[in-house]
Design a protein around this motif. Sequence first.
Motif, mmCIF file in Angstrom:
data_model
loop_
_atom_site.group_PDB
_atom_site.id
_atom_site.type_symbol
_atom_site.label_atom_id
_atom_site.label_comp_id
_atom_site.label_asym_id
_atom_site.label_seq_id
_atom_site.Cartn_x
_atom_site.Cartn_y
_atom_site.Cartn_z
ATOM 1 N N HIS A 100 38.214 42.463 38.449
ATOM 2 C CA HIS A 100 38.414 41.349 37.619
ATOM 3 C C HIS A 100 39.947 40.774 38.346
ATOM 4 O O HIS A 100 40.116 39.553 38.597
ATOM 5 C CB HIS A 100 38.713 41.959 36.234
ATOM 6 N N HIS A 101 40.920 41.594 38.447
ATOM 7 C CA HIS A 101 42.122 41.237 39.104
ATOM 8 C C HIS A 101 42.071 41.076 40.564
ATOM 9 O O HIS A 101 41.607 42.199 41.201
ATOM 10 C CB HIS A 101 43.310 42.127 38.565
ATOM 11 N N HIS A 116 38.579 36.423 38.184
ATOM 12 C CA HIS A 116 39.704 36.616 37.202
ATOM 13 C C HIS A 116 39.735 35.560 36.027
ATOM 14 O O HIS A 116 39.000 35.781 35.166
ATOM 15 C CB HIS A 116 41.054 36.578 38.203
ATOM 16 N N GLY A 153 43.726 40.680 28.050
ATOM 17 C CA GLY A 153 44.758 40.795 28.848
ATOM 18 C C GLY A 153 46.069 39.967 28.410
ATOM 19 O O GLY A 153 46.271 40.126 27.056
ATOM 20 N N HIS A 193 46.264 46.127 28.123
ATOM 21 C CA HIS A 193 45.637 45.083 28.925
ATOM 22 C C HIS A 193 44.507 45.669 29.255
ATOM 23 O O HIS A 193 43.385 45.142 29.561
ATOM 24 C CB HIS A 193 46.766 44.834 30.057
ATOM 25 N N GLU A 248 40.305 44.427 28.629
ATOM 26 C CA GLU A 248 39.589 44.058 29.667
ATOM 27 C C GLU A 248 38.663 44.880 30.283
ATOM 28 O O GLU A 248 37.750 44.410 30.849
ATOM 29 C CB GLU A 248 40.688 43.464 30.824
HETATM 30 ZN ZN LIG Z 1 44.023 40.901 33.007
#
Ligand SMILES: [Zn+2]
Length: 371
Positions: free
Chosen positions: A66-67, A101, A288, A330, A334
């Motif tokens: 994701h990041h 993201h 997040g 966070h 997520e």
């Molecule tokens: Zn995040």
Amino acid sequence: MGLKCQVIASIMDKLAPRKFAEEWDNVGLLVGDGSKDVSKILVALDATFEVVKEAIDKKVDMIVTHHPLIFKPIKNVKADNPVGSLLIQLIKNDISLYAAHTSFDIAPNGMNDILCNVLGIYDREVLDVTYSEGYKKIAVYVPQGYEEIVKNAMCNAGAGFIGNYSNSTFQTQGIGTYKPLEGTNPFIGEIGKIEKVEEVKIETVVPQKYLEKVINAMLNVHPYEEVAYDVYPLENLKEEYGLGRIGTISETTLKELALQVKAKLKINNLRVVGDPNKKIKKVAVCGGSGASLIHKAVSRGADVLITADIGYHDAVEAQHLGLSLIDAGHFATENIAVRFIAEYIIDETQKQGNEIEVLVSESQKDPFMYL
Ligand SMILES: [Zn+2]
């Protein structure tokens, strides 16, 4: 049998279209060769040292996170800094890296909708619109007898969708006139003579993104050499996408909701701002870091914002504004999407007749611990 890395990237682009990504973000294929074969994928929230080690140990061809590992511009790729060292490990071990993201946060059925599904928030809308897509009206004149073929071609190419209705069109009959000039090859009529033809005007709507495709599909099946058609901008119809969601839950108290969030996200701790007995019905959500959406949540009438990374001053401001907050962390807000992404890739690759092994990272943990 594997699939090309680029094919996996396209499958992910479908889930998290890159057009949705915020300008400052960095999404898509970040490391790797699109033509490389991929038969094993690891999905994680971040490409941390633990995750990259897990990928190497498990002989994975591609990591989907994701990041984005590459976020700020980098000036070198050296082993003495974390990002450089991770990039060197990925390249040495021929592991590709893809990140979805904000593209995934904003996408319908992406991060925030997954979080809402887990938390049981229904009747939801986008909290903060970041991207909208316009519609056009297209009107085309066809000789009688060709209405169906032209309508079908346009609708199959993406025209005619209004809400949950497809194939929405309108048609009127009339008389078209024209005079074919020297050098033409008219479908009906003679050169130099004004022709009157029974025609049908077909009107339908088309999202801007499909306009070219719809026009080409229409031109392909239209019998005329020169096709008369008009495209109008529509002011009253647009699709909106954005960060966070706002929706409703069965009425409860802030304390009860916080306990439900803990149970549903399987966490032992979270932070709450507000009166525990406050009645909660309208809930804003942003997986997040969502403190920047406090004002949006207030203006949309939310009773509470469930998000993460709330700072002290954010909490004080929310108190002043009468908005309750639940900071569920966070990682917890997520990481629930990681399994969903893995299942999505499995489904999509199976549809294409391929068996790809997709693993959910077992090594990544929340960097915070509570003592
Ligand atoms: Zn995040």
